[in-house]
Design a protein around this motif. Structure first.
Motif: not given
Length: 137
Positions: A2-5, A80-81, A89-93, A129-135
């Motif tokens: 996925g993309e990086i927000f 990124s998710i 969910m776990r988000t990396e920042a 919706a969140l999938g766009r940023y999911s790795v």
């Protein structure tokens, strides 16, 4: 993959400690600000989520400090998710300034019903919706 927000911020004077660098607790606020913007972009913002009877709450945070930020530095908070489970969910920042990573971390959110405060499954449209940023796709 996925993309990086990315969300751009600038260090404000009051965020600096007597050593003239950003005080460590502000990095959590930076993560939170960027996460709020991620919700706005993907799900219409917090009000829209609340109207649907949904709320993501923080269950755990980890932050590793790598390089200092100073007053007036512009930086990006990148999200990124990394993992989406049934109710969590776990988000990396990362906090990026120029070519440096100033901080990196992980946020664990749990989806709850704001009325009952009970965990609730992440709806399919929210996952999409969140999938766009999911790795992990």
């Amino acid at each position: 993959m996925g993309e990086i927000f990315r969300h751009r911020l600038r260090v404000r004077y009051h965020e600096c400690d007597p050593q003239a660098i950003v005080f460590n607790a502000h990095y959590l606020a930076y993560f939170d600000l960027a996460t709020t913007e991620l919700w706005r972009e993907t799900m219409g913002g917090l009000e829209t989520m609340f109207e649907r009877g949904l709320d993501f709450v923080v269950a755990e945070v980890r932050i590793r400090y790598r390089a200092p930020l100073r007053f007036d530095d512009e930086f990006d908070v990148c999200l990124s998710i990394a993992e989406m489970r049934t109710t969590a969910m776990r988000t990396e920042a990362t906090v990026e300034h120029n070519d440096l990573t100033a901080a990196e971390g992980e946020l664990h959110h749990v989806l709850i019903d704001p009325g009952t405060r009970e965990k609730t499954p992440i709806p399919d449209d929210v996952r999409e919706a969140l999938g766009r940023y999911s790795v992990s796709q």
